[in-house]
Write a protein that holds these residues in place. Structure first.
Motif, short mmCIF file in Angstrom:
data_model
loop_
_atom_site.label_atom_id
_atom_site.label_comp_id
_atom_site.label_asym_id
_atom_site.label_seq_id
_atom_site.Cartn_x
_atom_site.Cartn_y
_atom_site.Cartn_z
N GLY A 67 20.59 -47.11 -2.25
CA GLY A 67 19.75 -46.50 -3.27
C GLY A 67 18.52 -45.82 -2.70
N VAL A 68 18.54 -45.54 -1.41
CA VAL A 68 17.39 -44.92 -0.73
C VAL A 68 17.61 -43.41 -0.62
CG1 VAL A 68 16.27 -44.69 1.53
CG2 VAL A 68 16.68 -46.95 0.56
N ASP A 69 16.56 -42.66 -0.87
CA ASP A 69 16.58 -41.21 -0.68
C ASP A 69 16.11 -40.93 0.75
OD1 ASP A 69 15.49 -38.42 -0.63
OD2 ASP A 69 16.05 -38.48 -2.74
N PRO A 70 16.80 -40.04 1.49
CA PRO A 70 16.37 -39.78 2.87
C PRO A 70 14.93 -39.30 2.97
CG PRO A 70 18.00 -38.17 2.13
CD PRO A 70 18.01 -39.28 1.14
N ARG A 71 14.39 -38.73 1.90
CA ARG A 71 13.00 -38.27 1.92
C ARG A 71 12.01 -39.44 1.96
NH1 ARG A 71 13.60 -34.31 -3.19
NH2 ARG A 71 14.77 -36.18 -3.81
N ASP A 72 12.50 -40.65 1.69
CA ASP A 72 11.62 -41.82 1.73
C ASP A 72 11.58 -42.48 3.11
OD1 ASP A 72 11.05 -41.54 -0.98
OD2 ASP A 72 12.79 -42.73 -1.58
N ILE A 73 12.37 -41.98 4.05
CA ILE A 73 12.45 -42.57 5.39
C ILE A 73 11.42 -41.89 6.30
CG2 ILE A 73 13.93 -42.92 7.40
CD1 ILE A 73 16.30 -42.98 5.42
N GLY A 74 10.56 -42.68 6.91
CA GLY A 74 9.47 -42.12 7.70
C GLY A 74 9.73 -42.03 9.19
N LEU A 82 22.16 -31.01 14.92
CA LEU A 82 23.24 -31.29 13.98
C LEU A 82 22.93 -32.53 13.15
CD1 LEU A 82 26.43 -30.72 16.18
CD2 LEU A 82 25.26 -29.08 14.71
N THR A 83 22.32 -33.51 13.78
CA THR A 83 22.09 -34.79 13.11
C THR A 83 20.99 -34.69 12.06
OG1 THR A 83 22.84 -35.94 15.10
CG2 THR A 83 21.60 -37.24 13.51
N TYR A 84 20.00 -33.83 12.25
CA TYR A 84 19.00 -33.61 11.20
C TYR A 84 19.70 -33.35 9.86
CZ TYR A 84 15.41 -32.66 14.83
OH TYR A 84 14.54 -32.74 15.88
N GLU A 85 20.69 -32.47 9.91
CA GLU A 85 21.37 -32.08 8.68
C GLU A 85 22.36 -33.15 8.24
OE1 GLU A 85 22.85 -28.08 9.07
OE2 GLU A 85 20.98 -27.39 10.00
N GLY A 86 23.06 -33.76 9.19
CA GLY A 86 24.01 -34.80 8.84
C GLY A 86 23.36 -35.98 8.15
N LEU A 87 22.13 -36.31 8.55
CA LEU A 87 21.40 -37.43 7.95
C LEU A 87 20.66 -37.03 6.68
CD1 LEU A 87 19.87 -39.15 11.12
CD2 LEU A 87 21.93 -39.81 9.86
N GLY A 88 20.70 -35.75 6.33
CA GLY A 88 20.01 -35.31 5.12
C GLY A 88 18.51 -35.19 5.29
N LEU A 89 18.04 -35.07 6.54
CA LEU A 89 16.61 -34.92 6.78
C LEU A 89 16.13 -33.51 6.44
CD1 LEU A 89 16.30 -36.82 10.19
CD2 LEU A 89 16.17 -37.74 7.86
N CYS A 90 17.06 -32.56 6.45
CA CYS A 90 16.77 -31.19 6.05
C CYS A 90 18.04 -30.60 5.46
CB CYS A 90 16.27 -30.36 7.24
SG CYS A 90 17.51 -30.06 8.51
N PRO A 91 17.95 -29.49 4.74
CA PRO A 91 19.15 -28.90 4.14
C PRO A 91 20.11 -28.36 5.19
CG PRO A 91 17.13 -27.99 3.18
CD PRO A 91 16.72 -28.76 4.39
N GLU A 92 21.36 -28.17 4.81
CA GLU A 92 22.34 -27.58 5.71
C GLU A 92 21.87 -26.18 6.11
OE1 GLU A 92 27.07 -26.33 5.70
OE2 GLU A 92 26.33 -27.85 4.30
N GLU A 126 16.47 -25.17 11.96
CA GLU A 126 15.51 -24.36 12.71
C GLU A 126 14.14 -24.37 12.04
OE1 GLU A 126 15.63 -20.55 15.49
OE2 GLU A 126 16.57 -20.20 13.54
N GLU A 127 14.11 -24.18 10.74
CA GLU A 127 12.83 -24.23 10.02
C GLU A 127 12.21 -25.62 10.12
OE1 GLU A 127 11.05 -23.68 5.48
OE2 GLU A 127 13.10 -23.06 5.95
N PHE A 128 13.04 -26.65 10.06
CA PHE A 128 12.60 -28.04 10.18
C PHE A 128 11.87 -28.25 11.51
CE2 PHE A 128 13.79 -32.58 11.11
CZ PHE A 128 13.18 -33.17 10.01
N ILE A 129 12.42 -27.69 12.58
CA ILE A 129 11.83 -27.82 13.92
C ILE A 129 10.57 -26.97 14.05
CG2 ILE A 129 12.21 -27.34 16.38
CD1 ILE A 129 15.25 -27.91 15.78
N LEU A 130 10.65 -25.72 13.64
CA LEU A 130 9.53 -24.79 13.82
C LEU A 130 8.31 -25.20 13.00
CD1 LEU A 130 11.42 -21.36 13.83
CD2 LEU A 130 10.61 -22.68 15.79
N SER A 131 8.55 -25.87 11.87
CA SER A 131 7.43 -26.31 11.03
C SER A 131 6.85 -27.65 11.46
CB SER A 131 7.90 -26.40 9.58
OG SER A 131 8.89 -27.40 9.43
N GLY A 132 7.47 -28.27 12.47
CA GLY A 132 6.97 -29.56 12.96
C GLY A 132 7.31 -30.73 12.06
#
Length: 395
Positions: free
Chosen positions: A281-288, A302-312, A316-322
């Motif tokens: 019942g956990v949303d990946p956005r709640d994981i710190g 690949l794993t960023y997206e597989g784990l739902g940490l960022c959209p498919e 790249e945006e996830f990395i560039l934005s820190g």
């Protein structure tokens, strides 16, 4: 999960290059002693042992723990490629959760040779034979190079073609790994590197250069898991629990897809993460904080997206934005990950477990992520075994 499983103690030893290693039994015993000391528990209270390793003969697990005490308990040796340590934890957790035992030990260790991974048994079909055939059907394999990095290079080429990611963005992952490892006394590589140094290091294949590949490493780590009743009866800490855990393998149609991304576990990771989130019942956005399997920079992406940490397609945006580091959305691999902490195959998953446990306790020192109550651990072995464990802080 039918009964809460607690992490009573964790331990590891500093990882090292093969040229500076100690024997596997010394390393493994050192990690177990550290976990026992962390828990405040004597070895004779352990009721089952699961030992993960890849490079070693049968019953190496017994060799490791016999020096701590020959108590007659079952010792199960686990080889699930690079996910061996997490697979040992998965078995230990199941034993406690089911009520079969009250307290179990998972230990992982590896005494690796220098150089690239190679097959050790040439007189029989290899476990990755079908993987290799599928890779060759979609990627120009260079037989003068080690095969393992070419799986991930091919996955990187596929990802870049699909989403337009730039090669230098992969290099930023390696820079981030070193920056995080600077605060980790257990890590092999703690000196900073620049993006240009990563890009200028010897080219291997696809977007990968040498500094984007994890080094062969030796080391050991361990975790003790137990029931709440056992912890209370024995005065053990009860502040970290396994909220959900899964281990998955590949499904039908993998080899027909001719997708290097799928071959290196992107589908397994996505399926396992979906199962974890639905079950907990956990949303990946709640994981710190997340410790993920960055054997190559490509796999972290690949794993960023597989784990739902960022959209498919959003890595790249996830990395560039820190958003993958301190001050961003989620801190990934505060330990330095496999790229900088090192990757002793059987120990990796349990080293990730130790890091997440320290983070949830608030004991990670300069690596500490503020205010974390949930931590995720992701460990992948080609062939395939994908393990994801969701840990929570118990209040």
């Amino acid at each position: 999960m039918s009964r809460r499983v607690l992490v009573a103690g964790v331990g590891m030893i500093p990882f090292a290059k093969p040229s500076a290693t100690r024997p596997y039994d010394v390393m493994g015993a050192g990690a177990v002693k550290a976990a026992l000391a962390d828990a405040g528990l004597a070895y004779d209270r352990i009721q089952q042992v699961y030992a993960g390793y890849v490079y070693g003969d049968s019953t190496c697990g017994q060799r490791v723990v016999y020096g701590l005490g020959m108590t007659g308990v079952p010792v199960v040796n686990v080889n699930n490629n690079c996910a061996s340590g997490s697979s040992a934890l998965w078995l230990a957790r199941q034993a406690v959760e089911s009520g079969a035992v009250e307290c179990a030990l998972a230990v992982g260790f590896e005494q690796m040779p220098a150089g690239a991974l190679t097959r050790k048994w040439q007189d029989r079909s290899g476990p990755l034979t079908d993987f290799e055939a599928s890779l060759r059907a979609s990627f120009a394999v260079d037989d003068s190079l080690p095969l393992t990095p070419q799986y991930f290079a091919a996955a990187g080429v596929e990802y870049m073609a699909k989403y337009g990611m730039k090669p230098e963005t992969f290099a930023k992952v390696a820079v981030k790994a070193r920056r995080h490892a600077a605060g980790n006394p257990y890590a092999v590589f703690r000196d900073p590197i620049t993006e240009q140094e990563v890009l200028d290091s010897p080219h291997l294949s696809g977007p990968l250069t040498r500094l984007q590949c994890c080094p062969p490493t030796c080391g050991a780590a361990a975790a003790i898991v137990c029931s709440e009743d056992f912890a209370r009866r024995n005065g053990l800490r009860t502040d970290v629990a396994i909220r959900a855990q899964t281990l998955l393998s590949d499904t039908a149609g993998l080899f027909d897809k001719r997708s290097p991304m799928a071959l290196v576990g992107s589908d397994v990771t996505r399926a396992a993460a979906t199962e974890i989130y639905e079950r907990s019942g956990v949303d990946p956005r709640d994981i710190g904080v997340v410790e993920l399997h960055d054997c190559f920079t490509v796999n972290e992406v690949l794993t960023y997206e597989g784990l739902g940490l960022c959209p498919e397609g959003g890595a790249e945006e996830f990395i560039l934005s820190g958003d993958n580091t301190y001050g961003g959305r989620v801190v990934t691999n505060p330990s330095g990950g496999l790229l900088s902490k090192g990757h002793p195959l059987g120990a990796t998953g349990l080293a990730q477990t130790a890091e997440i446990t320290w983070q949830l306790r608030g004991e990670a020192g300069p690596r500490q992520v503020d205010g974390v109550t949930l931590g995720l651990q992701h460990n992948l072995g080609l062939g395939t075994a994908g393990v994801i464990t969701l840990f929570e802080k118990v209040v």
